[in-house]
Design an enzyme around this catalytic site. Structure first.
Site, PDB file in Angstrom:
ATOM      1  N   ILE A  72     -22.450   5.467  47.208  1.00  0.00           N
ATOM      2  CA  ILE A  72     -23.652   4.981  48.210  1.00  0.00           C
ATOM      3  C   ILE A  72     -24.705   4.893  47.060  1.00  0.00           C
ATOM      4  CG2 ILE A  72     -23.932   7.310  48.408  1.00  0.00           C
ATOM      5  CD1 ILE A  72     -25.029   6.951  51.479  1.00  0.00           C
ATOM      6  N   SER A  73     -25.264   3.966  47.946  1.00  0.00           N
ATOM      7  CA  SER A  73     -26.684   3.485  46.374  1.00  0.00           C
ATOM      8  C   SER A  73     -28.160   5.224  46.325  1.00  0.00           C
ATOM      9  CB  SER A  73     -27.957   2.076  46.611  1.00  0.00           C
ATOM     10  OG  SER A  73     -26.846   1.181  46.119  1.00  0.00           O
ATOM     11  N   GLN A  74     -28.592   5.011  45.305  1.00  0.00           N
ATOM     12  CA  GLN A  74     -29.463   5.813  44.954  1.00  0.00           C
ATOM     13  C   GLN A  74     -29.944   5.708  45.612  1.00  0.00           C
ATOM     14  OE1 GLN A  74     -31.045   5.565  41.309  1.00  0.00           O
ATOM     15  NE2 GLN A  74     -32.801   6.844  41.764  1.00  0.00           N
TER      16      GLN A  74
END
Length: 224
Positions: A72-74
């Protein structure tokens, strides 16, 4: 929220941690300015999109693993990419790389419809279930090769790509509306740039906006 006491975390703990994250995103070191984007980030429960053992880390500004060698992206990257699209309430957006479904959930608060494609079937099914469970009903999920886009629902006002090909896929350019925007990481791991593309008729304006590190795009023309 104390990362060491995740078992006792309450909805209020998560809400407080989420608000602190949004304050950081809007602060001088992150500088996200779009109020609608910040409000969406303050509303969407990121902890619901990460594996339960990692929920105590959900509101740190960093990526987290979600299985199948994906992440899951930053939050900063989610906010930055979303802001670059300049989303409007009437927009129809295509996302390539559903992952956990978090980016799609954020977009769903900002636009009319989100179409999102994930090549890893278990991730697509899990994201679709989580999005439905949490009430994000204007998101449609497809298991498939994102390189090819989703021509049945094209054209799109904007396209967001959350995995990195080595070039901008031509099918995505074709599925972007005139005057539309695409935000996409391009390059190999260790040498990627996030590009903002604007389509003007047959002309594509391209601008590098941020060095990034995304998982590589799988699929593509070789798999046709």
């Amino acid at each position: 929220m104390d990362a060491g006491n995740s078992q006792q975390a309450t909805p209020l703990d998560f809400a407080v941690a989420r608000q602190r994250l949004v304050e950081r995103l809007s602060g001088p070191d992150r500088n996200i300015k779009n109020r609608r984007v910040l409000d969406a980030m303050a509303t969407v429960p990121r902890h619901e999109f990460v594996p339960e053992p990692l929920r105590k880390f959900a509101y740190l500004d960093e990526p987290l693993p979600i299985g199948y060698y994906q992440s899951i992206s930053q939050p900063y990257i989610v906010a930055f990419m979303t802001e670059q699209l300049d989303p409007k309430p009437s927009d129809r957006v295509l996302e390539i790389g559903t992952g956990s479904g978090y980016q799609a959930a954020v977009l769903s608060q900002l636009v009319a419809e989100v179409y999102t494609i994930e090549i890893i079937e278990p991730l697509a099914k899990r994201a679709e279930a989580d999005l439905r469970r949490l009430g994000y009903l204007n998101v449609k999920v497809l298991t498939g090769d994102g390189y090819k886009g989703w021509p049945e629902h094209a054209p799109f006002d904007s396209i967001i790509v959350t995995c990195a090909p080595d070039h901008v896929p031509q099918p995505l350019i074709e599925q972007l509306k005139d005057d539309g925007r695409m935000i996409i990481p391009v390059g190999t791991l260790g040498d990627q740039q996030l590009y903002l593309l604007r389509k003007h008729g047959t002309k594509i304006e391209q601008q590098a906006v941020l060095p990034v590190a995304f998982v590589p795009m799988t699929g593509g023309p070789q798999d046709r």
